[in-house]
Design an enzyme around this catalytic site. Structure first.
Site, PDB file in Angstrom:
ATOM      1  N   ASP A 194     -47.491 -95.021 -60.565  1.00 54.19           N
ATOM      2  CA  ASP A 194     -47.584 -94.030 -59.486  1.00 54.19           C
ATOM      3  C   ASP A 194     -47.580 -92.646 -60.151  1.00 54.19           C
ATOM      4  O   ASP A 194     -46.557 -92.201 -60.668  1.00 54.19           O
ATOM      5  CB  ASP A 194     -46.406 -94.171 -58.518  1.00 54.19           C
ATOM      6  CG  ASP A 194     -46.639 -93.395 -57.233  1.00 54.19           C
ATOM      7  OD1 ASP A 194     -47.465 -92.456 -57.244  1.00 54.19           O
ATOM      8  OD2 ASP A 194     -45.985 -93.726 -56.224  1.00 54.19           O
ATOM      9  N   ASP A 227     -44.483 -97.828 -56.056  1.00 59.50           N
ATOM     10  CA  ASP A 227     -43.315 -97.027 -55.658  1.00 59.50           C
ATOM     11  C   ASP A 227     -42.026 -97.625 -56.240  1.00 59.50           C
ATOM     12  O   ASP A 227     -41.029 -96.912 -56.398  1.00 59.50           O
ATOM     13  CB  ASP A 227     -43.139 -97.020 -54.136  1.00 59.50           C
ATOM     14  CG  ASP A 227     -44.348 -96.498 -53.397  1.00 59.50           C
ATOM     15  OD1 ASP A 227     -44.834 -95.420 -53.758  1.00 59.50           O
ATOM     16  OD2 ASP A 227     -44.817 -97.180 -52.449  1.00 59.50           O
ATOM     17  N   THR A 251     -45.894 -87.057 -53.109  1.00 58.05           N
ATOM     18  CA  THR A 251     -47.014 -86.106 -53.030  1.00 58.05           C
ATOM     19  C   THR A 251     -46.841 -85.090 -51.899  1.00 58.05           C
ATOM     20  O   THR A 251     -47.173 -83.918 -52.056  1.00 58.05           O
ATOM     21  CB  THR A 251     -48.350 -86.868 -52.864  1.00 58.05           C
ATOM     22  OG1 THR A 251     -48.576 -87.610 -54.060  1.00 58.05           O
ATOM     23  CG2 THR A 251     -49.518 -85.930 -52.638  1.00 58.05           C
TER      24      THR A 251
END
Ligand code: 2AM
Ligand code: CA
Ligand code: CA
Ligand code: CA
Length: 276
Positions: free
Chosen positions: A92, A220, A97
């Protein structure tokens, strides 16, 4: 060079790029919805990570978020396609973000190396604080080279736990409210910082007692799950099944509060929490 050293090298290179762009205005594109963002920096960071890894290990496979189409089905399919690779990197480039776009200082790079589908090395790098959380299977967890351990709280009442609200179209954001309604009166308090990977690193470092979230993806969770386990904690899905790279509903704790968290989440499930 060990797998962990490769991972750290890639994460720090990407982190440098991310840090350099942190203060600037970002060109944002929507993925599945206006809750689901991507910037040119996410893509550039992923490319830096890919190049770094493949230069050292040209035959290895890489599952990176920005190489996969948006949406649950594409994410699931990409993971299944990659399971057969003996040497798989799960990447990731920026976890958090939305925070990165808004200038909320909580985002990181997450890189894991899995051998035959088992995560055996991982790094989570916070470029703003220059914090590098690392773990190798059987060798413990570290923050900037110093050993870290999960926290010692025994009861929910003294626990600081975190969660998140994924952007997925499946309504996970609304469903998780049931979990919060259930858990927040029982815990000391609940946080939602917007970076699943960094929350896992914080559980490993004893800054949080536990973390749960729905509808996450392999990238994640892979590095953070190893960190928590190597720091002495426990990682399962929200129903108590042990972690595997396909887990999407995650529960990671210091171990002590795991049974109590599972019990609360089970009760939340009766109210519609956690479908899919
Ligand atoms: P990201 O920043 O890499 O996209 C916040 O609740 C967490 O959910 C973050 O770790 C974030 O990762 C992740 N996330 C963001 N959009 C998502 C989506 N559409 N589906 C699943 N997870 C998402
Ligand atoms: Ca994303
Ligand atoms: Ca992410
Ligand atoms: Ca990301």
């Amino acid at each position: 060079m060990s797998m962990l050293e490769t991972a750290v090298k890639a994460a720090e290179k990407a982190g440098e790029r991310i840090r350099a762009h942190a203060a600037a205005a970002k060109k944002v594109r929507f993925k599945s919805s206006s809750h689901d963002l991507v910037t040119e920096v996410d893509q550039a960071a992923e490319e830096i990570i890919r190049d770094t890894i493949l230069k050292i290990h040209p035959s290895h496979a890489i599952l990176g978020e920005e190489g996969v189409e948006a949406g649950v089905e594409a994410s699931r399919a990409a993971l299944e396609e990659h399971r057969s690779f003996e040497d798989l990197w799960i990447v990731d480039p920026i976890d958090g973000t939305t925070n990165f776009v808004h200038g909320f200082p909580m985002f990181c790079v997450s890189i894991a190396y899995a051998r035959r589908q088992e995560v055996v090395a991982g790094v989570i790098y916070d470029p703003l604080r220059d914090e590098r959380f690392t773990a190798e299977k059987g060798k413990g967890a570290f923050l900037n080279g110093e050993p870290i351990r999960v926290s010692g709280e025994e009861r929910l009442e003294e626990s600081l736990v975190a969660t998140g609200f994924p952007a997925g179209a499946g309504g996970a954001r609304q469903r998780n409210v049931e979990g919060i309604l259930k858990l927040s009166p029982r815990c000391r308090n609940v946080r939602a910082g917007g970076s699943a990977a960094l929350h896992l690193a914080y559980v490993a470092a004893g800054r949080l007692t536990g973390f749960w979230e729905l509808e996450l993806n392999a990238w994640d969770l892979a590095a953070g799950s190893l960190l928590v386990r190597e720091a002495g904690g426990e990682v399962t899905d929200t129903a108590g099944t042990p972690y595997d790279i396909g887990v999407r509903h995650i529960l990671a704790t210091n171990g002590n509060i795991h049974p109590a968290m599972l019990k609360e989440l089970k009760e939340a499930r009766a109210t519609g929490f956690e479908a899919q």
